[in-house]
Design a protein around this motif. Sequence first.
Motif, PDB file in Angstrom:
ATOM      1  N   ASP A   4       9.375  10.167   1.670  1.00  0.00           N
ATOM      2  CA  ASP A   4       9.078   9.832   2.874  1.00  0.00           C
ATOM      3  C   ASP A   4       8.478   8.403   3.061  1.00  0.00           C
ATOM      4  O   ASP A   4       8.966   7.722   4.107  1.00  0.00           O
ATOM      5  CB  ASP A   4       7.573  10.681   3.381  1.00  0.00           C
ATOM      6  N   MET A   5       7.946   7.858   2.131  1.00  0.00           N
ATOM      7  CA  MET A   5       7.533   6.460   1.952  1.00  0.00           C
ATOM      8  C   MET A   5       8.760   5.488   2.173  1.00  0.00           C
ATOM      9  O   MET A   5       8.703   4.568   2.807  1.00  0.00           O
ATOM     10  CB  MET A   5       6.837   6.132   0.640  1.00  0.00           C
ATOM     11  N   MET A   6       9.938   5.986   1.343  1.00  0.00           N
ATOM     12  CA  MET A   6      10.863   4.987   1.099  1.00  0.00           C
ATOM     13  C   MET A   6      11.732   5.110   2.481  1.00  0.00           C
ATOM     14  O   MET A   6      12.240   4.095   3.093  1.00  0.00           O
ATOM     15  CB  MET A   6      11.859   5.393   0.102  1.00  0.00           C
ATOM     16  N   GLU A   7      11.787   6.404   2.958  1.00  0.00           N
ATOM     17  CA  GLU A   7      12.605   6.497   4.561  1.00  0.00           C
ATOM     18  C   GLU A   7      11.834   5.715   5.528  1.00  0.00           C
ATOM     19  O   GLU A   7      12.605   5.094   6.397  1.00  0.00           O
ATOM     20  CB  GLU A   7      12.528   7.915   4.593  1.00  0.00           C
ATOM     21  N   LEU A   8      10.452   5.745   5.732  1.00  0.00           N
ATOM     22  CA  LEU A   8       9.757   4.934   6.511  1.00  0.00           C
ATOM     23  C   LEU A   8       9.978   3.518   6.464  1.00  0.00           C
ATOM     24  O   LEU A   8       9.910   2.871   7.360  1.00  0.00           O
ATOM     25  CB  LEU A   8       8.337   5.415   6.468  1.00  0.00           C
ATOM     26  N   ILE A   9       9.986   3.155   5.181  1.00  0.00           N
ATOM     27  CA  ILE A   9      10.138   1.553   4.894  1.00  0.00           C
ATOM     28  C   ILE A   9      11.657   1.052   5.363  1.00  0.00           C
ATOM     29  O   ILE A   9      11.573   0.126   6.240  1.00  0.00           O
ATOM     30  CB  ILE A   9       9.992   1.231   3.369  1.00  0.00           C
ATOM     31  N   LEU A  10      12.349   1.865   5.173  1.00  0.00           N
ATOM     32  CA  LEU A  10      14.012   1.587   5.763  1.00  0.00           C
ATOM     33  C   LEU A  10      14.162   1.761   7.067  1.00  0.00           C
ATOM     34  O   LEU A  10      14.895   0.908   7.891  1.00  0.00           O
ATOM     35  CB  LEU A  10      14.978   2.693   4.755  1.00  0.00           C
ATOM     36  N   ALA A  11      13.326   2.544   7.496  1.00  0.00           N
ATOM     37  CA  ALA A  11      13.452   2.795   9.115  1.00  0.00           C
ATOM     38  C   ALA A  11      12.887   1.650   9.912  1.00  0.00           C
ATOM     39  O   ALA A  11      13.569   1.371  10.675  1.00  0.00           O
ATOM     40  CB  ALA A  11      12.836   4.277   9.468  1.00  0.00           C
ATOM     41  N   ASP A  55      19.853  10.258  -2.450  1.00  0.00           N
ATOM     42  CA  ASP A  55      19.004   9.881  -1.410  1.00  0.00           C
ATOM     43  C   ASP A  55      18.980   8.712  -0.364  1.00  0.00           C
ATOM     44  O   ASP A  55      18.993   8.681   0.780  1.00  0.00           O
ATOM     45  CB  ASP A  55      17.556   9.501  -2.190  1.00  0.00           C
ATOM     46  N   LEU A  56      19.438   7.707  -0.850  1.00  0.00           N
ATOM     47  CA  LEU A  56      20.157   6.428  -0.198  1.00  0.00           C
ATOM     48  C   LEU A  56      21.097   6.780   1.027  1.00  0.00           C
ATOM     49  O   LEU A  56      20.970   6.555   1.946  1.00  0.00           O
ATOM     50  CB  LEU A  56      20.432   5.297  -0.901  1.00  0.00           C
ATOM     51  N   LEU A  57      22.007   7.644   0.664  1.00  0.00           N
ATOM     52  CA  LEU A  57      23.150   8.521   1.584  1.00  0.00           C
ATOM     53  C   LEU A  57      22.309   9.056   2.624  1.00  0.00           C
ATOM     54  O   LEU A  57      22.876   8.813   3.769  1.00  0.00           O
ATOM     55  CB  LEU A  57      23.960   9.084   0.742  1.00  0.00           C
ATOM     56  N   HIS A  76       0.819  -1.136   0.059  1.00  0.00           N
ATOM     57  CA  HIS A  76       0.123   0.246   0.088  1.00  0.00           C
ATOM     58  C   HIS A  76       0.745   1.205   0.008  1.00  0.00           C
ATOM     59  O   HIS A  76       0.606   2.151  -0.638  1.00  0.00           O
ATOM     60  CB  HIS A  76      -0.869  -0.010   1.339  1.00  0.00           C
ATOM     61  N   LEU A  77       2.033   0.955   0.773  1.00  0.00           N
ATOM     62  CA  LEU A  77       2.846   2.465   0.814  1.00  0.00           C
ATOM     63  C   LEU A  77       3.396   2.760  -0.523  1.00  0.00           C
ATOM     64  O   LEU A  77       3.534   3.864  -1.090  1.00  0.00           O
ATOM     65  CB  LEU A  77       3.797   2.116   1.687  1.00  0.00           C
ATOM     66  N   LEU A  78       3.789   1.671  -1.283  1.00  0.00           N
ATOM     67  CA  LEU A  78       4.416   1.743  -2.656  1.00  0.00           C
ATOM     68  C   LEU A  78       3.457   2.114  -3.645  1.00  0.00           C
ATOM     69  O   LEU A  78       3.517   3.019  -4.422  1.00  0.00           O
ATOM     70  CB  LEU A  78       4.943   0.455  -3.074  1.00  0.00           C
ATOM     71  N   ARG A  79       2.093   1.983  -3.678  1.00  0.00           N
ATOM     72  CA  ARG A  79       1.116   2.337  -4.209  1.00  0.00           C
ATOM     73  C   ARG A  79       0.822   3.897  -4.075  1.00  0.00           C
ATOM     74  O   ARG A  79       0.530   4.670  -5.080  1.00  0.00           O
ATOM     75  CB  ARG A  79      -0.370   1.570  -4.057  1.00  0.00           C
TER      76      ARG A  79
END
Length: 699
Positions: free
Chosen positions: A272-279, A379-381, A258-261
């Motif tokens: 924000d979505m990718m940072e949340l997933i990584l966190a 962004d990954l850094l 759902h976050l990716l959608r």
Amino acid sequence: MTTNTPLSRLAFAPTIASSPIKPILRKTTSVLGTRSRADDSDGADEEEHPTKRQKKTVVFNEQLNVVREIAGKGLEDAKREVRQALEGHARGDDEDYDRLKELFAPSNRNRSPDEDGDDTRPQELMVYVVALTGYVPMLGRSCWGLLRSVLRCAWLDRDESFSKAYIQLLAALSSVQASFFEQVLTMMVDKFSETKTRSVVPGFLPVELETKKRWLHIGIKYLLDLFPAGSAMILNFITAKFPYTTESKAVHMQYIDHLLRLKTSRPDLERDMMELILARLVKLDVEMTLDLENEDDETTRAVMRSREAADARGEDDDDESDDESVMSDEDDLPEETKKVIMIKSKLETLDAIMDLVFSIYDPIFEDPDSDEAVACFEDLLSDFKNVILPHLKSRHTQYLLFKFAMKSDHLMELFIGTILTVAFHSTDAPVIKQAAAAYLASFTARGARVQSNTVQLIVTCLLNYIDYYRSTHKSCRGPDVRRYSLYYASFQGLMYIFCFRWRDLLDREALPDSVDWDDPASFLGRDLPWMPDLRKRMHANIASKLNPLKCCSPAIVEQFAELSHHLRLMYIYPQIEKNKSVHLSQFFTGSYAQGGALRDTGFEFDNEKWTHLEACFPFDPFQLPIAKRWLDLENNYVTWSPISVLRRPGEEDSDEDGEDDSEDDDDDDEDDSEVGEEEMEDMEAFEEDTATDDERGDD
């Protein structure tokens, strides 16, 4: 009536078969007057000619997106009933209002479509959805009960025409007041964790999970387009409702899907979505690492055996249901079995999420030097510095940086430069700098594509730092791992890099002809051309009062001592023996010395392992069996080769096979004494020089 922007590309005219709608208003005398039998749907049903009972078409106004008629029931009649219920509620007469609430209640899902009764049939609810949309401005805080019933409606389990009308109702509710909008977004985010593949409302065909997801995100996008301020609100809700680490893999994967959608439909939320997933990935990674560290070896082996057995059977989602069924009877399970199931579940969840994240980023780095790839890596850094770096116990998430940094020299330079800056040129907390030093050493040691000149450059940077640190701390009383943590982390990093990349610290052009670069054993027992001042500068620090060999991890010190001896870099066993008589607690700076309370001085370091630096290097071997396929470890990763593998057949120590050989022992002692005398002279000279420097600093 509130007019909303129409849903784009959703105009259609489906056909719905339904019986006439029964009114929600009570049959008794109303506060608005007595209704005739003609106004009563029961009477109308009895007197209506059978030929008039036929399929009706749901007619949409293309501009307002509203239903005008269903099964012979006029929208105006439904509006009148809704208005009367709301007006009655405002006066304190809640009978019609309660009927309106019951109309949306989920309990109606359990009715049979052919069941008789006064309740509105499931198919007939849509006309009241449209009618209520027109009277949303009449809803106030006193109507929270109705709002809760509306939000609990199983709108995704019905057909598309109902979903379209319901989204318009949600938009109208959101426009009334912010608290309603918050409740609407909360309801939608709550559905992110649903994992049922199909669900049924009587009178409707089963709705597939994919269809439900599509309409859910159509609704979210529509609302956020109407109310842009909702982006910050929904981000807060998504963060707060992210599944706990103890939730199943299915729940985590559905939520992340759902976050990716949402990321796709709302590009402004992508970062924000990718940072949340990584966190959350890091959190799960750290918890699993701590779980394995806190358990005994047998439990850890049981987890790995269980996972390997599942992989051998080709199981994935199927075995998860088995685990859940086992956990449902967990009261009957032994404690150790519960631990194995719990850790295995976290391992599988972590593996699945890592595999998914790799698949998201990998296509971007097909051309690693493209602007898109560089921007993505930057962004990954940023995520690395903010999310991954503060958690040194993470063992797998950081491999995202490892994999893509190996794609090109430019990306590798960006990664190394970021770590160097954090470790030695930032104002970050000491623990963050220490973690950065560990990342620098681990990446340099394990990265197979890190070139020799880069290895020497990094080693020179570390040598420069420890020399500078030693020269500015000449008044040091003795080793103290808490006070000089970054110094010890840097020296430990030097030893770690040496153990893996010692050949890269040699002057290749000055090597004797008898040395074969591809045969590590050919280097043993020879005087080798090391990079300038490597031996001298490391000796100076070893002999200083900071005494890094005492504070660094004993396991790394032991490996470094053995390898450096056989490669004739230095002989440090005398210093190791000398350190056995040094008790770190006498130098340890406690809280009392820093102004702490008197009661804090009662803490004693009975076990001095707590005063040693932990041997934690972030790029230790990757353990996730599925996600491992992305890493190409054969070409990108340097594996550990112990000294016993490097020695020639005639050079094994006699004690390795458990037998004493006095002749070999004598030979070894002679060799050690020859090297030891020379090295000991150097050690004594360095100790004298260091003591002199310290005295000058004190003066």
